[in-house]
Design a protein around this motif. Structure first.
Motif, PDB file in Angstrom:
ATOM      1  N   SER A  90      37.073  40.306  32.297  1.00  0.00           N
ATOM      2  CA  SER A  90      36.728  38.889  32.348  1.00  0.00           C
ATOM      3  C   SER A  90      36.674  38.338  33.773  1.00  0.00           C
ATOM      4  CB  SER A  90      37.737  38.076  31.530  1.00  0.00           C
ATOM      5  OG  SER A  90      39.039  38.234  32.071  1.00  0.00           O
ATOM      6  N   LEU A  91      37.207  39.069  34.741  1.00  0.00           N
ATOM      7  CA  LEU A  91      37.124  38.651  36.141  1.00  0.00           C
ATOM      8  C   LEU A  91      36.074  39.444  36.913  1.00  0.00           C
ATOM      9  CD1 LEU A  91      40.911  38.244  36.970  1.00  0.00           C
ATOM     10  CD2 LEU A  91      39.260  36.467  36.372  1.00  0.00           C
ATOM     11  N   GLY A  92      35.344  40.305  36.211  1.00  0.00           N
ATOM     12  CA  GLY A  92      34.288  41.082  36.846  1.00  0.00           C
ATOM     13  C   GLY A  92      34.786  42.340  37.540  1.00  0.00           C
ATOM     14  N   ARG A  93      36.035  42.738  37.319  1.00  0.00           N
ATOM     15  CA  ARG A  93      36.574  43.949  37.951  1.00  0.00           C
ATOM     16  C   ARG A  93      36.121  45.177  37.165  1.00  0.00           C
ATOM     17  NH1 ARG A  93      42.606  41.652  37.965  1.00  0.00           N
ATOM     18  NH2 ARG A  93      41.950  41.525  35.792  1.00  0.00           N
TER      19      ARG A  93
ATOM     20  N   LEU B  40      30.607  39.407  34.851  1.00  0.00           N
ATOM     21  CA  LEU B  40      31.764  39.155  34.001  1.00  0.00           C
ATOM     22  C   LEU B  40      31.529  39.721  32.606  1.00  0.00           C
ATOM     23  CD1 LEU B  40      32.428  35.448  34.997  1.00  0.00           C
ATOM     24  CD2 LEU B  40      33.387  37.508  36.011  1.00  0.00           C
TER      25      LEU B  40
ATOM     26  N   THR C 248      33.004  45.898  32.778  1.00  0.00           N
ATOM     27  CA  THR C 248      33.845  45.032  33.612  1.00  0.00           C
ATOM     28  C   THR C 248      34.694  44.140  32.712  1.00  0.00           C
ATOM     29  OG1 THR C 248      32.133  43.336  33.734  1.00  0.00           O
ATOM     30  CG2 THR C 248      32.149  44.992  35.478  1.00  0.00           C
TER      31      THR C 248
ATOM     32  N   PRO D 259      37.477  41.021  42.417  1.00  0.00           N
ATOM     33  CA  PRO D 259      36.651  40.427  41.355  1.00  0.00           C
ATOM     34  C   PRO D 259      35.172  40.471  41.727  1.00  0.00           C
ATOM     35  CG  PRO D 259      37.741  38.703  42.597  1.00  0.00           C
ATOM     36  CD  PRO D 259      38.228  40.004  43.153  1.00  0.00           C
ATOM     37  N   GLY D 260      34.364  40.632  40.708  1.00  0.00           N
ATOM     38  CA  GLY D 260      32.917  40.587  40.895  1.00  0.00           C
ATOM     39  C   GLY D 260      32.381  39.450  40.042  1.00  0.00           C
ATOM     40  N   LEU D 261      32.064  38.351  40.640  1.00  0.00           N
ATOM     41  CA  LEU D 261      31.705  37.155  39.890  1.00  0.00           C
ATOM     42  C   LEU D 261      30.343  37.242  39.224  1.00  0.00           C
ATOM     43  CD1 LEU D 261      33.066  34.522  42.405  1.00  0.00           C
ATOM     44  CD2 LEU D 261      34.165  35.425  40.362  1.00  0.00           C
ATOM     45  N   THR D 262      29.533  38.212  39.602  1.00  0.00           N
ATOM     46  CA  THR D 262      28.209  38.302  38.998  1.00  0.00           C
ATOM     47  C   THR D 262      28.214  39.091  37.695  1.00  0.00           C
ATOM     48  OG1 THR D 262      27.720  40.275  40.297  1.00  0.00           O
ATOM     49  CG2 THR D 262      27.052  38.154  41.224  1.00  0.00           C
TER      50      THR D 262
END
Length: 160
Positions: free
Chosen positions: A90-93, A76, A88, A71-74
């Motif tokens: 909703s989890l930033g992937r 989303l 990306t 996941p990439g939180l920055t």
């Protein structure tokens, strides 16, 4: 000077050369055998795409720009950009990495489905030719159903 026997034998013997094919009147747009140097562009394009798809499925891990599960939180739900070509989730992937990671599974399931369908179709067709009576009747009805089913689906969708 040829011998009379040789002349009669050469006239009676069938020709071993190429047999001329009757002109079926296909016209200018009719398909014809390709000559050396001519290329069937549709075959080449389709073959190239098939090879690229298989190579992408084999070497997908080298093509993934990011980890498909990290996941990439920055970022989303970001749209397509230079950093994330497909955006990306909703989890930033990264979506491109996720598509590439799922590619071998999709291709494998497709190949398995085609092999099963071809095997069952060949066996049913063979049974319909070899056996008479009720096996041939069942194979013919299954074939009729398979031919008619897509049309029925289209008709139902058009009505609804």
């Amino acid at each position: 000077m040829t011998d009379l026997y040789e002349a009669e034998a050469s006239e009676a013997a069938p020709s071993t050369g190429p047999v001329p094919v009757a002109d079926l009147g296909g016209g200018a747009g009719a398909a014809r055998p390709s000559k050396r140097g001519e290329h069937n562009w549709a075959l080449w394009v389709g073959g190239t795409l098939a090879v690229l798809i298989v190579l992408t499925a084999i070497f997908h891990s080298f093509l993934e720009p990011y980890s498909p599960s990290a996941p990439g939180l920055t970022g989303l739900l970001k749209g397509p950009s230079g950093a994330h070509l497909l955006g990306t989730d909703s989890l930033g992937r990264d979506e491109l990495s996720r598509v590439l990671a799922g590619f071998p599974w999709s291709l494998g399931i497709t190949v398995i489905a085609v092999v099963i369908a071809a095997t069952l179709g060949s066996l049913l067709g063979l049974a319909g030719v070899v056996y008479t009576g009720w096996p041939r009747f069942v194979v013919r009805r299954l074939t009729d159903f398979g031919i008619a089913f897509p049309i029925l689906v289209i008709a139902v969708v058009a009505i609804v």
